[in-house]
Design a protein around this motif. Structure first.
Motif, mmCIF file in Angstrom:
data_model
loop_
_atom_site.group_PDB
_atom_site.id
_atom_site.type_symbol
_atom_site.label_atom_id
_atom_site.label_comp_id
_atom_site.label_asym_id
_atom_site.label_seq_id
_atom_site.Cartn_x
_atom_site.Cartn_y
_atom_site.Cartn_z
ATOM 1 N N TYR A 174 0.798 -1.213 -0.048
ATOM 2 C CA TYR A 174 -0.308 -0.268 -0.182
ATOM 3 C C TYR A 174 0.848 1.094 0.205
ATOM 4 O O TYR A 174 0.407 2.356 -0.255
ATOM 5 N N LEU A 175 1.637 1.453 0.393
ATOM 6 C CA LEU A 175 2.714 2.101 0.306
ATOM 7 C C LEU A 175 3.600 2.338 -0.777
ATOM 8 O O LEU A 175 3.448 3.967 -0.861
ATOM 9 N N LYS A 205 2.676 1.374 -3.540
ATOM 10 C CA LYS A 205 1.656 1.300 -4.784
ATOM 11 C C LYS A 205 1.620 3.408 -5.238
ATOM 12 O O LYS A 205 1.327 4.284 -4.415
ATOM 13 N N PRO A 206 1.729 3.778 -6.604
ATOM 14 C CA PRO A 206 0.995 4.988 -6.852
ATOM 15 C C PRO A 206 -0.238 5.094 -6.516
ATOM 16 O O PRO A 206 -1.418 4.278 -6.309
ATOM 17 N N LYS A 207 -0.341 7.014 -5.973
ATOM 18 C CA LYS A 207 -1.617 7.336 -5.894
ATOM 19 C C LYS A 207 -2.347 7.765 -6.638
ATOM 20 O O LYS A 207 -1.767 8.654 -8.360
ATOM 21 N N LYS A 208 -2.876 7.477 -6.799
ATOM 22 C CA LYS A 208 -4.144 8.243 -8.311
ATOM 23 C C LYS A 208 -4.362 9.512 -7.835
ATOM 24 O O LYS A 208 -4.871 9.770 -6.990
ATOM 25 N N ASN A 209 -4.382 10.406 -9.065
ATOM 26 C CA ASN A 209 -4.582 12.075 -9.022
ATOM 27 C C ASN A 209 -5.815 12.252 -8.727
ATOM 28 O O ASN A 209 -6.336 12.061 -9.714
#
Length: 66
Positions: A52-53, A55-59
């Motif tokens: 979780y840390l 993985k790319p965050k969704k914008n």
């Protein structure tokens, strides 16, 4: 028909809690297979946290009209 969001919100935390409890009890009560079981069940929450840390965050602003 309204679907309950209970399992969407609490499903994964409940599973992680059960796995952690199984891992802690197996680490305290046995050797051999129980050691392997405890390593696996206590390692899963760590792997999920790291995944979780990193993985790319969704914008959230992409695709919105201003």
């Amino acid at each position: 028909m309204v679907k309950s969001v209970f399992w969407k919100v609490w499903g994964l935390p409940i599973v992680i809690g059960i796995l952690s409890a199984i891992g802690l009890l197996s680490a305290l009560t046995g050797d051999g297979f129980y050691d392997l079981l405890s390593w696996l069940t206590l390692g899963i929450p760590v792997v999920l946290a790291v995944w979780y840390l990193v993985k790319p965050k969704k914008n959230p602003t992409i695709g919105r009209a201003r």
